[in-house]
Design a protein around this motif. Structure first.
Motif, PDB file in Angstrom:
ATOM      1  N   ARG A   8       0.826  -1.203   0.000  1.00 53.00           N
ATOM      2  CA  ARG A   8       0.000   0.000   0.000  1.00 53.00           C
ATOM      3  C   ARG A   8       0.861   1.255   0.000  1.00 53.00           C
ATOM      4  NH1 ARG A   8      -4.102  -0.159   4.813  1.00 53.00           N
ATOM      5  NH2 ARG A   8      -4.602   1.879   3.914  1.00 53.00           N
ATOM      6  N   ALA A   9       1.919   1.242   0.798  1.00 51.60           N
ATOM      7  CA  ALA A   9       2.814   2.400   0.867  1.00 51.60           C
ATOM      8  C   ALA A   9       3.515   2.632  -0.461  1.00 51.60           C
ATOM      9  CB  ALA A   9       3.845   2.200   1.977  1.00 51.60           C
ATOM     10  N   PHE A  10       3.870   1.551  -1.137  1.00 51.52           N
ATOM     11  CA  PHE A  10       4.564   1.690  -2.425  1.00 51.52           C
ATOM     12  C   PHE A  10       3.650   2.346  -3.461  1.00 51.52           C
ATOM     13  CE2 PHE A  10       5.910  -0.010  -6.587  1.00 51.52           C
ATOM     14  CZ  PHE A  10       7.210   0.459  -6.604  1.00 51.52           C
ATOM     15  N   PHE A  11       2.403   1.922  -3.521  1.00 55.77           N
ATOM     16  CA  PHE A  11       1.482   2.506  -4.500  1.00 55.77           C
ATOM     17  C   PHE A  11       1.111   3.941  -4.129  1.00 55.77           C
ATOM     18  CE2 PHE A  11       0.666  -2.052  -5.424  1.00 55.77           C
ATOM     19  CZ  PHE A  11       0.961  -2.020  -6.775  1.00 55.77           C
ATOM     20  N   VAL A 208      13.583   5.360   8.492  1.00 56.85           N
ATOM     21  CA  VAL A 208      14.127   5.659   7.160  1.00 56.85           C
ATOM     22  C   VAL A 208      14.666   4.441   6.424  1.00 56.85           C
ATOM     23  CG1 VAL A 208      14.719   8.010   7.850  1.00 56.85           C
ATOM     24  CG2 VAL A 208      16.465   6.227   7.973  1.00 56.85           C
ATOM     25  N   TRP A 209      14.966   3.363   7.153  1.00 53.29           N
ATOM     26  CA  TRP A 209      15.630   2.246   6.475  1.00 53.29           C
ATOM     27  C   TRP A 209      14.775   1.597   5.372  1.00 53.29           C
ATOM     28  CZ3 TRP A 209      13.976  -2.704   5.965  1.00 53.29           C
ATOM     29  CH2 TRP A 209      13.053  -3.205   6.874  1.00 53.29           C
ATOM     30  N   PRO A 210      13.423   1.555   5.471  1.00 52.89           N
ATOM     31  CA  PRO A 210      12.679   0.955   4.355  1.00 52.89           C
ATOM     32  C   PRO A 210      12.878   1.707   3.037  1.00 52.89           C
ATOM     33  CG  PRO A 210      11.304   1.090   6.307  1.00 52.89           C
ATOM     34  CD  PRO A 210      12.524   1.889   6.597  1.00 52.89           C
ATOM     35  N   GLY A 211      12.844   3.033   3.069  1.00 56.00           N
ATOM     36  CA  GLY A 211      13.039   3.808   1.855  1.00 56.00           C
ATOM     37  C   GLY A 211      14.453   3.710   1.324  1.00 56.00           C
ATOM     38  N   VAL A 212      15.419   3.659   2.235  1.00 55.86           N
ATOM     39  CA  VAL A 212      16.819   3.504   1.825  1.00 55.86           C
ATOM     40  C   VAL A 212      17.015   2.157   1.141  1.00 55.86           C
ATOM     41  CG1 VAL A 212      19.196   3.295   2.644  1.00 55.86           C
ATOM     42  CG2 VAL A 212      17.692   5.047   3.606  1.00 55.86           C
ATOM     43  N   LEU A 213      16.475   1.101   1.743  1.00 54.92           N
ATOM     44  CA  LEU A 213      16.581  -0.234   1.154  1.00 54.92           C
ATOM     45  C   LEU A 213      15.898  -0.279  -0.210  1.00 54.92           C
ATOM     46  CD1 LEU A 213      17.459  -3.184   1.481  1.00 54.92           C
ATOM     47  CD2 LEU A 213      15.276  -3.628   2.614  1.00 54.92           C
ATOM     48  N   LEU A 214      14.737   0.356  -0.323  1.00 52.60           N
ATOM     49  CA  LEU A 214      14.027   0.396  -1.602  1.00 52.60           C
ATOM     50  C   LEU A 214      14.865   1.107  -2.659  1.00 52.60           C
ATOM     51  CD1 LEU A 214      11.376  -0.065  -3.225  1.00 52.60           C
ATOM     52  CD2 LEU A 214      10.658   2.209  -2.435  1.00 52.60           C
ATOM     53  N   THR A 215      15.462   2.236  -2.306  1.00 50.14           N
ATOM     54  CA  THR A 215      16.277   2.995  -3.256  1.00 50.14           C
ATOM     55  C   THR A 215      17.485   2.194  -3.711  1.00 50.14           C
ATOM     56  OG1 THR A 215      15.609   5.130  -2.315  1.00 50.14           O
ATOM     57  CG2 THR A 215      17.670   5.078  -3.553  1.00 50.14           C
ATOM     58  N   ILE A 216      18.201   1.573  -2.766  1.00 56.11           N
ATOM     59  CA  ILE A 216      19.405   0.809  -3.111  1.00 56.11           C
ATOM     60  C   ILE A 216      19.050  -0.393  -3.988  1.00 56.11           C
ATOM     61  CG2 ILE A 216      21.325  -0.538  -2.210  1.00 56.11           C
ATOM     62  CD1 ILE A 216      21.625   2.424  -1.714  1.00 56.11           C
ATOM     63  N   ALA A 217      17.983  -1.109  -3.611  1.00 56.39           N
ATOM     64  CA  ALA A 217      17.585  -2.298  -4.372  1.00 56.39           C
ATOM     65  C   ALA A 217      17.181  -1.926  -5.794  1.00 56.39           C
ATOM     66  CB  ALA A 217      16.443  -3.018  -3.653  1.00 56.39           C
ATOM     67  N   ILE A 256      18.196   7.939 -11.056  1.00 59.01           N
ATOM     68  CA  ILE A 256      18.616   7.837  -9.661  1.00 59.01           C
ATOM     69  C   ILE A 256      17.879   8.857  -8.804  1.00 59.01           C
ATOM     70  CG2 ILE A 256      20.567   8.089  -8.086  1.00 59.01           C
ATOM     71  CD1 ILE A 256      20.448   5.511  -9.865  1.00 59.01           C
ATOM     72  N   ALA A 257      17.686  10.071  -9.336  1.00 58.15           N
ATOM     73  CA  ALA A 257      16.930  11.089  -8.597  1.00 58.15           C
ATOM     74  C   ALA A 257      15.513  10.602  -8.329  1.00 58.15           C
ATOM     75  CB  ALA A 257      16.914  12.393  -9.392  1.00 58.15           C
ATOM     76  N   ALA A 258      14.913   9.954  -9.310  1.00 56.87           N
ATOM     77  CA  ALA A 258      13.562   9.420  -9.132  1.00 56.87           C
ATOM     78  C   ALA A 258      13.530   8.372  -8.019  1.00 56.87           C
ATOM     79  CB  ALA A 258      13.062   8.816 -10.447  1.00 56.87           C
ATOM     80  N   LEU A 259      14.562   7.538  -7.949  1.00 55.27           N
ATOM     81  CA  LEU A 259      14.602   6.501  -6.910  1.00 55.27           C
ATOM     82  C   LEU A 259      14.792   7.101  -5.525  1.00 55.27           C
ATOM     83  CD1 LEU A 259      16.742   3.757  -8.707  1.00 55.27           C
ATOM     84  CD2 LEU A 259      14.253   3.987  -8.588  1.00 55.27           C
ATOM     85  N   LEU A 260      15.602   8.161  -5.416  1.00 53.14           N
ATOM     86  CA  LEU A 260      15.777   8.832  -4.124  1.00 53.14           C
ATOM     87  C   LEU A 260      14.465   9.446  -3.648  1.00 53.14           C
ATOM     88  CD1 LEU A 260      19.219  10.618  -4.646  1.00 53.14           C
ATOM     89  CD2 LEU A 260      18.717   8.858  -2.946  1.00 53.14           C
ATOM     90  N   ILE A 261      13.776  10.130  -4.552  1.00 51.11           N
ATOM     91  CA  ILE A 261      12.503  10.766  -4.201  1.00 51.11           C
ATOM     92  C   ILE A 261      11.452   9.713  -3.865  1.00 51.11           C
ATOM     93  CG2 ILE A 261      10.634  12.204  -5.092  1.00 51.11           C
ATOM     94  CD1 ILE A 261      12.750  13.642  -6.806  1.00 51.11           C
ATOM     95  N   LEU A 262      11.430   8.628  -4.625  1.00 49.24           N
ATOM     96  CA  LEU A 262      10.472   7.552  -4.371  1.00 49.24           C
ATOM     97  C   LEU A 262      10.724   6.919  -3.007  1.00 49.24           C
ATOM     98  CD1 LEU A 262       8.159   5.825  -5.533  1.00 49.24           C
ATOM     99  CD2 LEU A 262       9.894   4.278  -6.457  1.00 49.24           C
ATOM    100  N   GLY A 263      11.986   6.749  -2.628  1.00 52.85           N
ATOM    101  CA  GLY A 263      12.305   6.186  -1.319  1.00 52.85           C
ATOM    102  C   GLY A 263      11.791   7.052  -0.184  1.00 52.85           C
ATOM    103  N   ALA A 264      11.933   8.376  -0.318  1.00 51.49           N
ATOM    104  CA  ALA A 264      11.425   9.287   0.709  1.00 51.49           C
ATOM    105  C   ALA A 264       9.898   9.259   0.756  1.00 51.49           C
ATOM    106  CB  ALA A 264      11.930  10.703   0.442  1.00 51.49           C
ATOM    107  N   SER A 265       9.257   9.237  -0.403  1.00 48.47           N
ATOM    108  CA  SER A 265       7.791   9.161  -0.450  1.00 48.47           C
ATOM    109  C   SER A 265       7.292   7.853   0.145  1.00 48.47           C
ATOM    110  CB  SER A 265       7.308   9.289  -1.900  1.00 48.47           C
ATOM    111  OG  SER A 265       7.649  10.538  -2.445  1.00 48.47           O
ATOM    112  N   PHE A 266       8.038   6.775  -0.068  1.00 47.22           N
ATOM    113  CA  PHE A 266       7.684   5.462   0.485  1.00 47.22           C
ATOM    114  C   PHE A 266       7.727   5.495   2.012  1.00 47.22           C
ATOM    115  CE2 PHE A 266       9.109   1.143   1.784  1.00 47.22           C
ATOM    116  CZ  PHE A 266       7.977   0.434   1.401  1.00 47.22           C
ATOM    117  N   ASN A 267       8.773   6.105   2.566  1.00 45.49           N
ATOM    118  CA  ASN A 267       8.874   6.227   4.026  1.00 45.49           C
ATOM    119  C   ASN A 267       7.723   7.042   4.594  1.00 45.49           C
ATOM    120  OD1 ASN A 267      11.174   4.700   4.389  1.00 45.49           O
ATOM    121  ND2 ASN A 267      12.564   6.427   4.245  1.00 45.49           N
ATOM    122  N   GLU A 268       7.409   8.148   3.942  1.00 44.38           N
ATOM    123  CA  GLU A 268       6.323   9.005   4.418  1.00 44.38           C
ATOM    124  C   GLU A 268       4.988   8.269   4.360  1.00 44.38           C
ATOM    125  OE1 GLU A 268       4.367  12.262   5.983  1.00 44.38           O
ATOM    126  OE2 GLU A 268       6.496  11.742   5.922  1.00 44.38           O
TER     127      GLU A 268
END
Length: 280
Positions: A8-11, A208-217, A256-268
């Protein structure tokens, strides 16, 4: 954190990415980083050469661009070698101001994008935000040089003392897994710092670790896909001629910028889901 919350958070993050001008922010971040990458790398290599003559320029650049696809990094590294080959003793001094300005501007673009994704405006005064970005650049420089010394310099230094120093440290430093882990450290630390230190907000490791993990993966996955795309479908030389290498690099930075922003949005999104469930 349940599987249902993750999906749900990802979508929700995908929807927020588009609703909060994520594509526009990606363009801003990618262009700012592209303008910063040349002066920053030249300054870093010049500084490293002043500190020790044992570091190999090629290996140092491979450390900096380790997370980039080879087909994207090679044209940029080739231009950097050309600049360094023509450089003089003034490279370190004259490039310092350019490095501080462009690199801190690139970092500030990331700060703005991530703060917007977290829906938390950065209310600090301008000088504090700019100072944070400058310190971020300086810490990144020190970290990269430190990792480069561990990967390249220490085995060379230890080789002079093999008779008195046990061989174990050399074997550890030459272990391929450890080398990959050390090379990935600046990337992982940098993404974490973008979420915690750069924005000025107090966020715990747990948040923050879920968004960081999502961005790295996704970084690893999309780097492979982007390499495949460039090798089999894209032909930027037809459209951009001599700028093909730069444009491929800019496209990768956009990704890469998109992945960083997506990771922050995922955490929020995760934070909001947990809060709404706790209130019910």
């Amino acid at each position: 954190m349940t599987t249902n919350q993750v999906f749900r958070a990802f979508f929700i993050a995908l929807k927020d990415f588009d609703a909060r001008d994520g594509w526009i922010m990606c363009s801003h971040v990618a262009m700012a980083i592209m303008m910063a990458i040349f002066p920053f790398t030249i300054f870093l290599l010049a500084l490293a050469s002043q500190l020790t003559t044992s570091l190999n320029t090629t290996e140092m650049m491979e450390l900096i661009f380790g997370g980039w696809p080879d087909v994207v990094a090679e044209p940029i590294m080739r231009e950097l070698r050309a600049v360094l080959a023509q450089g003089s003793g003034q490279t370190l001094t004259l490039n310092l101001l350019l490095t501080v300005f462009f690199a801190s501007t690139g970092v500030d673009a990331i700060r703005r994008a991530i703060s917007k994704s977290y829906r938390r405006p950065d209310l600090r005064p301008y000088w504090r935000k700019r100072l944070t970005c400058i310190l971020f650049v300086l810490c990144g420089t020190i970290t990269l040089i430190g990792v480069a010394v561990l990967l390249v310099g220490l085995p060379i230094y230890f080789s002079y003392f093999q008779d008195v120093i046990p061989i174990l440290p050399l074997e550890v430093l030459n272990n391929e897994f450890l080398r990959v882990l050390l090379a990935a450290t600046p990337l992982i630390f940098g993404v974490f710092a973008c979420h915690t230190i750069l924005t000025g907000a107090k966020r715990s490791f747990r948040s923050v670790w879920p968004g960081v993990l999502l961005t790295i993966a996704l970084w690893v996955v999309f780097a492979k896909l982007f390499t495949f795309y460039l090798g089999n479908f894209a032909n930027y030389s037809v459209t951009y001629a001599g700028l093909a290498g730069v444009m491929s690099g800019l496209m990768f930075l956009y990704l890469i910028a998109a992945l960083l922003i997506l990771g922050a949005s995922f955490n929020e999104a995760l934070i909001e889901l947990k809060q709404s469930e706790n209130q019910t």
